[in-house]
Enzyme design. Structure first.
Site, mmCIF file in Angstrom:
data_model
loop_
_atom_site.group_PDB
_atom_site.id
_atom_site.type_symbol
_atom_site.label_atom_id
_atom_site.label_comp_id
_atom_site.label_asym_id
_atom_site.label_seq_id
_atom_site.Cartn_x
_atom_site.Cartn_y
_atom_site.Cartn_z
ATOM 1 N N CYS A 118 22.826 43.844 58.617
ATOM 2 C CA CYS A 118 23.494 42.394 58.114
ATOM 3 C C CYS A 118 23.594 42.152 56.654
ATOM 4 C CB CYS A 118 22.246 41.364 58.462
ATOM 5 S SG CYS A 118 22.604 39.577 58.529
ATOM 6 N N HIS A 213 21.144 42.544 63.933
ATOM 7 C CA HIS A 213 19.831 42.891 63.756
ATOM 8 C C HIS A 213 19.457 43.787 64.929
ATOM 9 C CE1 HIS A 213 18.961 40.399 59.985
ATOM 10 N NE2 HIS A 213 19.733 39.721 60.334
ATOM 11 N N GLU A 215 16.744 45.834 64.857
ATOM 12 C CA GLU A 215 15.220 45.575 64.736
ATOM 13 C C GLU A 215 14.706 44.537 65.823
ATOM 14 O OE1 GLU A 215 15.914 42.778 61.691
ATOM 15 O OE2 GLU A 215 16.958 44.314 62.562
#
Length: 235
Positions: A118, A213, A215
């Site tokens: 990002c 993202h 994660e």
């Protein structure tokens, strides 16, 4: 890496917040959502958090790493790419901008595998001479809530080799690549044409940025690819 049980040491950049609170404390703190180091660990790496520091120390820090992740966070200061600030651009984070730009430059110089997430992708573009769209209408509707949308890989790119199928990704952003930096190539797009991933095409440079993202999802293929590139064969 031999002293780490065979797991590559992956540096992960962090926030620096002036008024973080926990328990009875309210102090300046280096912090990071726990999903980032968890993803590095799950993918086979050993995470090492890298809070903002003196940019002059970045080459020494990067020299000790096998790979680097530049994480999401606040908007990049438009002054870094020669633009006038749009009122919808977030407040600057000068210490973090300076530190992460230095980390990126050091990783590129040392050919340490690099993943930008990002803001990290946006900063990679800025570091190499590109610019950003300061606000995309409709891309962040609820603060702190991640949405999802499909991304489509560009055939023949590193990203397409990692994730050849179009996939839905967790996302939360209101900025994006405007002018692509010299040397970078787009490796995924959203349906509206927004660049969703960028990379350096040279096979000896493992450098990838993703707008979303990873994660926050369950698909860890991008991080596993970084960990593989940071493994013993790199040396």
């Amino acid at each position: 890496m031999d002293d780490l049980g065979g797991r590559p040491l992956i540096g992960v950049s962090t926030y620096l917040e002036a008024g973080a609170r926990w328990g009875v404390w309210e102090l300046e703190a280096a912090l990071l959502p726990a999903a980032y180091p968890r993803l590095v660990s799950r993918a086979g790496g050993l995470p090492a958090l890298l809070p903002p520091d003196d940019p002059a120390r970045a080459p020494e820090v990067v020299a000790r790493l096998d790979g680097l992740v530049v994480t999401g966070g606040p908007d990049v200061d438009p002054a870094r790419y020669g633009a006038v600030r749009d009122p919808r651009c977030g407040p600057p984070a000068p210490a973090r901008d300076a530190w992460e730009l230095a980390l990126i430059e050091a990783a590129l110089a040392a050919r340490v595998p690099l993943l930008g997430i990002c803001r990290g992708m946006q900063l990679l573009n800025v570091a190499l001479g590109g610019t950003l769209v300061q606000h995309l209408d409709g891309h962040v509707e609820t603060v702190g809530v991640f949405g999802a949308h499909p991304v489509h890989p560009v055939p023949g790119t590193r990203y397409a080799a990692i994730q050849p199928d179009g996939t839905s990704v967790p996302t939360h952003h209101h900025q994006a690549v405007d002018r692509l930096a010299p040397g970078l190539v787009p490796s995924a797009h959203a349906a509206d044409g927004t660049i969703e991933a960028v990379e350096l095409p040279a096979p000896e440079d493992w450098v990838l940025g993703v707008q979303w993202h990873p994660e926050m999802g369950t698909d860890d293929r991008v991080m596993r690819a970084l960990i593989a590139a940071a493994g013993p064969d790199r040396h």
